[in-house]
Each structure stands twice: as structure tokens, then as C-alpha cells.
Design a protein around this motif. Structure first.
Motif, PDB file in Angstrom:
ATOM      1  N   ARG A  33      -9.513 -10.556  -0.417  1.00 29.82           N
ATOM      2  CA  ARG A  33      -9.942  -9.517  -0.785  1.00 29.82           C
ATOM      3  C   ARG A  33     -10.995  -9.107  -1.074  1.00 29.82           C
ATOM      4  N   LYS A  37     -13.308  -6.620   1.710  1.00 28.94           N
ATOM      5  CA  LYS A  37     -13.647  -5.519   0.540  1.00 28.94           C
ATOM      6  C   LYS A  37     -15.163  -5.197   0.946  1.00 28.94           C
ATOM      7  N   GLU A 135      -5.813  -3.537   2.602  1.00 32.85           N
ATOM      8  CA  GLU A 135      -5.107  -1.996   2.487  1.00 32.85           C
ATOM      9  C   GLU A 135      -5.768  -2.592   1.084  1.00 32.85           C
ATOM     10  N   HIS A 136      -5.390  -3.684  -0.128  1.00 34.33           N
ATOM     11  CA  HIS A 136      -5.844  -4.145  -1.222  1.00 34.33           C
ATOM     12  C   HIS A 136      -7.350  -4.034  -1.770  1.00 34.33           C
ATOM     13  N   ARG A 138      -9.346  -2.539   0.585  1.00 30.00           N
ATOM     14  CA  ARG A 138     -10.014  -1.837   0.796  1.00 30.00           C
ATOM     15  C   ARG A 138      -9.772  -0.082  -0.753  1.00 30.00           C
ATOM     16  N   GLU A 139      -8.393  -0.411  -1.306  1.00 31.13           N
ATOM     17  CA  GLU A 139      -8.118   0.206  -2.426  1.00 31.13           C
ATOM     18  C   GLU A 139      -9.813  -0.316  -3.481  1.00 31.13           C
ATOM     19  N   ASP A 140      -9.778  -1.577  -3.435  1.00 27.16           N
ATOM     20  CA  ASP A 140     -11.204  -2.244  -3.895  1.00 27.16           C
ATOM     21  C   ASP A 140     -12.138  -2.110  -3.945  1.00 27.16           C
ATOM     22  N   TRP A 142     -12.715   0.920  -2.887  1.00 34.16           N
ATOM     23  CA  TRP A 142     -13.290   2.349  -3.166  1.00 34.16           C
ATOM     24  C   TRP A 142     -13.169   2.369  -4.978  1.00 34.16           C
ATOM     25  N   HIS A 143     -12.959   1.378  -5.646  1.00 34.51           N
ATOM     26  CA  HIS A 143     -12.953   1.822  -6.995  1.00 34.51           C
ATOM     27  C   HIS A 143     -14.379   0.791  -7.440  1.00 34.51           C
ATOM     28  N   GLU A 169     -12.345  15.576 -10.057  1.00 34.03           N
ATOM     29  CA  GLU A 169     -11.778  14.831  -8.497  1.00 34.03           C
ATOM     30  C   GLU A 169     -12.044  15.148  -7.380  1.00 34.03           C
TER      31      GLU A 169
END
Length: 190
Positions: A33, A37, A135-136, A138-140, A142-143, A169
Motif C-alpha cells: 500500500r 500510495k 483503493e486503500h 488511494r485513501e492513504d 488522499w489522507h 469541506e
């Protein structure tokens, strides 16, 4: 001060073979990841294309292949150490001075490494798993980007009022859709 009493320590349950393999898979997934990432972050900054998970399938496969090969090499090294240790008797002088008494541990470690290599190879061929990994990642990504932006904004002298917090937001969405897209376009041109 009360002297140390080893009998007061909780009983330790040895990790099962499958538990050891699962732990290795968990570490491998984390490493995978992280690599994917990083590729996603670079892609977001340098490419004008919309994010497409399929663009990262080769990256995910590559990192899993690398980790699988690394695990296979570890198993081969452990097999050599096992053969040598079976001929050694006495007390070990350091942590890697294997003796015949270490044979069962070395066999188990070799078997875990081989099982891990096999499972990583299977995951490398599983597009559903790979897309989930992407996907995980990508979330990482983004964070990480959001945290960097937040830290940057926190360091600036922006006046924060009730509207600022309410519209946060929306501003973050505009940052992604406009500012990062413009930056990626400028980077692709230059």
C-alpha cells in the motif's frame, strides 16, 4: 522494590503457523500500500488524467512479485542455515549462531516463508484483491495530501471564523478539483 518473578508473567501462546503467515501477509500488504500510495501521489501531481485504479495494477503486481521473491530467497537462506545448524552442537554464541537445537524453529520459519511467497503470488494474480489494495492506497494518499494541506493551512495566518469551518469541506473539494488538477496540467506541460 519487589524482585522479578517470572511466574507472574502471563502465559504466552505461541503463534500458529497460519497466524505467522497472516502476520507476514499483513506486513506485505502494508508495504504494498505504501508503494502504490506513493505512485498515486506522484501520478496525481504529474498527470492530467483522471484517477483510474487500473493504471496502478502493474505497480501493485510488481510490488507483490518483489515481496514474493524476497520471501522465496528468505526460505532458501533458511534452508541453508538449517542444513548447517543440523551439524552444530552446543550453545549459541549469538542470535544467528544456529545449533541443532534450532532445527525445528528454522524448519518452521522456512515453511512460513514459502507459504508467504505462495500466498503473495496468488494475490498478485487476483485482480479483485489488487483493486482493493489500490483503493486503500488511494485513501492513504488522499489522507496524506489532506494532512499536508491542513498542516500548511494551520501554519498560515488565516483568520478562522464560523464560515471558514463550515465551508472547509467545500474548499478541500475545490482544492482537488481545481488547484491540484491545474498543478498536474502545468507539470505535464513543463
Amino acid at each position: 522494590m519487589t524482585p522479578f518473578d517470572a511466574s507472574m508473567l502471563p502465559e504466552r501462546t505461541p503463534l500458529s503457523f497460519e497466524g505467522a503467515v497472516e502476520e507476514g501477509l499483513m506486513l506485505a500488504e502494508y508495504a504494498s500500500r505504501m508503494r502504490v500510495k506513493n505512485h498515486i501521489v506522484v501520478g496525481a501531481i504529474t498527470s492530467a488524467e483522471t484517477f483510474d485504479p487500473s493504471n496502478y495494477l502493474d505497480d501493485a503486481r510488481s510490488v507483490l512479485a518483489s515481496l514474493s521473491a524476497e520471501s522465496t530467497l528468505a526460505a532458501e537462506r533458511l534452508a541453508r542455515e538449517l542444513r548447517a545448524a543440523q551439524q552444530m552442537y552446543g550453545s549459541a554464541e549469538h542470535a544467528h549462531d544456529y545449533q541443532s537445537a534450532d532445527a525445528s524453529n528454522l524448519k518452521r520459519r522456512e515453511a512460513v516463508a514459502l507459504a508467504l511467497a505462495k500466498r503473495l503470488g496468488e494475490r498478485r494474480s487476483d485482480d479483485e484483491y489488487l483493486l482493493g489494495l489500490i483503493e486503500h492506497a488511494r485513501e492513504d494518499a488522499w489522507h496524506d495530501v489532506a494532512r499536508a494541506v491542513e498542516e500548511s493551512l494551520d501554519r498560515s495566518n488565516i483568520v478562522v471564523d464560523a464560515d471558514y469551518e463550515r465551508q472547509r469541506e467545500q474548499r478541500m473539494a475545490l482544492l482537488v478539483s481545481e488547484d491540484l488538477a491545474r498543478l498536474a496540467g502545468e507539470t505535464a506541460k513543463g
